[in-house]
Motif scaffolding. Sequence first.
Motif, PDB file in Angstrom:
ATOM      1  N   THR A 105      -7.776   7.171   6.942  1.00 46.60           N
ATOM      2  CA  THR A 105      -9.236   7.100   6.788  1.00 46.60           C
ATOM      3  C   THR A 105      -9.766   8.431   6.207  1.00 46.60           C
ATOM      4  OG1 THR A 105      -9.252   5.396   8.359  1.00 46.60           O
ATOM      5  CG2 THR A 105     -11.445   6.169   7.882  1.00 46.60           C
ATOM      6  N   TYR A 148     -12.667   9.284  -2.136  1.00 43.43           N
ATOM      7  CA  TYR A 148     -13.969   8.851  -2.380  1.00 43.43           C
ATOM      8  C   TYR A 148     -14.938   9.913  -3.103  1.00 43.43           C
ATOM      9  CZ  TYR A 148     -12.416   4.319  -0.871  1.00 43.43           C
ATOM     10  OH  TYR A 148     -11.900   3.101  -0.480  1.00 43.43           O
ATOM     11  N   GLY A 173      -8.268   5.039  -2.717  1.00 40.81           N
ATOM     12  CA  GLY A 173      -9.114   5.145  -1.557  1.00 40.81           C
ATOM     13  C   GLY A 173      -8.771   3.794  -0.540  1.00 40.81           C
ATOM     14  N   ASP A 174      -8.961   2.680  -1.186  1.00 41.51           N
ATOM     15  CA  ASP A 174      -8.894   1.512  -0.394  1.00 41.51           C
ATOM     16  C   ASP A 174      -7.613   1.397   0.095  1.00 41.51           C
ATOM     17  OD1 ASP A 174     -10.267  -0.929   0.582  1.00 41.51           O
ATOM     18  OD2 ASP A 174      -8.713  -2.018  -0.775  1.00 41.51           O
ATOM     19  N   SER A 229      -8.824   9.049   2.629  1.00 37.89           N
ATOM     20  CA  SER A 229      -9.439   7.865   2.081  1.00 37.89           C
ATOM     21  C   SER A 229     -10.748   8.294   1.545  1.00 37.89           C
ATOM     22  CB  SER A 229      -9.696   6.632   2.854  1.00 37.89           C
ATOM     23  OG  SER A 229     -10.542   5.660   2.062  1.00 37.89           O
ATOM     24  N   TYR A 232       0.716  -1.201  -0.113  1.00 42.97           N
ATOM     25  CA  TYR A 232      -0.167   0.027   0.019  1.00 42.97           C
ATOM     26  C   TYR A 232       0.813   1.336  -0.125  1.00 42.97           C
ATOM     27  CZ  TYR A 232      -3.228  -3.619   1.418  1.00 42.97           C
ATOM     28  OH  TYR A 232      -4.050  -4.768   1.413  1.00 42.97           O
ATOM     29  N   LEU A 245      -5.351   3.689   1.191  1.00 43.60           N
ATOM     30  CA  LEU A 245      -5.166   4.970   2.289  1.00 43.60           C
ATOM     31  C   LEU A 245      -6.004   4.240   3.414  1.00 43.60           C
ATOM     32  CD1 LEU A 245      -6.094   8.008   0.050  1.00 43.60           C
ATOM     33  CD2 LEU A 245      -4.147   7.456   1.247  1.00 43.60           C
ATOM     34  N   MET A 246      -7.229   3.541   3.379  1.00 44.85           N
ATOM     35  CA  MET A 246      -8.083   3.042   4.296  1.00 44.85           C
ATOM     36  C   MET A 246      -7.304   1.912   5.005  1.00 44.85           C
ATOM     37  SD  MET A 246     -11.111   2.903   5.920  1.00 44.85           S
ATOM     38  CE  MET A 246     -12.341   3.370   4.342  1.00 44.85           C
TER      39      MET A 246
END
Length: 578
Positions: free
Chosen positions: A361, A368, A352-353, A364, A324, A355-356
């Motif tokens: 968060t 989105y 986004g995923d 992220s 990631y 970063l999550m």
Amino acid sequence: MAKGASPKGAPSKGKGKGNAKSAAAGGGGFPWLLVLGLFGIVIGGAVYLHQTGQLDSYISTLQASNVQSKASPSAEETTAAEAPAPAEETTAPEANKQPSTSQTPAAEEPETPSSAKATGSQTTEEPKREKKAAEEKPTKPKKPARLLQQSVGAKEPDYVIRQEIRAADRLLTKKKFHESLTEFRRLTKQVPDCVRCKYGEGAALEQVAEQERSNEKLMEAINAYKAACRMPNVRKSIRVEACIRQSDRLSFLGKPRVAIKEMEAVMADFGKNIKFLEEISQQCLIGGMNDKGKKYLSRILEIEPENGFALGHLGFVYKMELKYEEAVPLLYAGLRGDDERSKHSRFYYHLGDALMRINRTDESYEVYKDGAARGSFNSMYQRSTYNEPHLKAKPWWTPEETPYAKDIERLNKNWKTIRDEGLAVLNLKKGGFDPEAESLRQKGDWGQFTLFSQGRANEESCRKAPKTCKLVRSMKDAAGCKRGQIKFSVMQPGTVVWPHCGPTNCRLRFHLGLVVPDDVHIRCGNDTRTWTEGSTIVFDDSFEHEVWHHGKSFRMVLIIDFWHPDLSERQKQTLSPI
């Protein structure tokens, strides 16, 4: 003329030496002015003819006579304005905007060399006139693949029959595919090393294949593109387009690895061509050869460090490898660049995923939000990427809000039979549950046993759960849902699933509780619920949802995807499988 009068400018008697010198300097007086007068008349006539359109007609007539003496094309072909042509092979950013695979890019037309004396009166005036006509009435690229309308020098094989090539291409754009194919084959036989003819043959065959729904014809088209791709001593720009089209059509037939092998065979010629490298790297990812894809994407970035296509796709590969930290800057760079191909919804989704998953968060959800504002998602919380418009969208549904209430009732009534078959599969030492394969688990153990996928039964699995399969076969909008699955799902204690969204808004997901311990929960949207044994819950999994299991024993449910009730029958029949 009156006696004693002299023409203006001619020396008069008694005028002296000064006028005599002027006459000598003017080249002889009377004869020179006569030439100038005649020249003025010619120029004036030419302007008049040009303004009335007769000059172009006259020039065209002369050119037609010339070309006929050399190549004998039909008279009507001489009026065709030459379409813009693809640029020579380059690595410059502005030359690498990737078009749709069914179109061919264009560039300014090069002028005919002045050394083309063999064409008689057909001098550089022709490309200038044709360029002006092309600017006034631009030729739009047609879908699907068109012949590359590229001007060539007098020494190239295509030159003599260029008018006939244009005529064959016009047949293609007019959807006279068989006639176009006949012409291109005739020209290929006449001039075997004509790369434009071979490319045109492939393009015509491709359209005939689509018209006749014939994979055999499509393979003929692929072979024609291959021949053009490998033709030596011709312009690389046309060969690259042929290679790319060959690759794309092989991939369409489900043969990305064959496409990779074919492209690698000509890598020595095109190893620095950006478009070529983009195509082969994409086929590597489609074919599951991510390591090889990374190699070609990295090569693109060595040549062109800000290439958005390579940045976005390399970030995607690192994300799939669960790297990631490496993925995030590459995905960001792709989204912030100028290449629209790197701004696809999947890149917003995966950035986004990623970063999550590294605990960024808030950042992220900003990604989105940006994706939703751009139209990549229906909303920042409904992030499916394969969508149909105008479908009712909400996270949770009641059975009565769907047309499947009777199906739900039958599932609930037979829940123990279904549970027992699921438990029998769970106890198998081989051929039972497989680990969840989409990297959705934050931690824990989550297994699945699939009965139906993409509207088709897994017959081997159904032999292990025959009663369950018999029951769901009678539910056509579940068993025939090409964008869904039917499967047993088992989750062990301590399992946590990342917040995620399903791939499409074209289905509703039903969970039938089979074994449900305490302290196990599912959130969809802003509402958190749990399961009950023998009861079905309904939610739209295109909305963000997550699961956590803090209980003390395993949880088992049967997952059944039904078509979204707002879809028409035609949509259900024509939508592609996922």
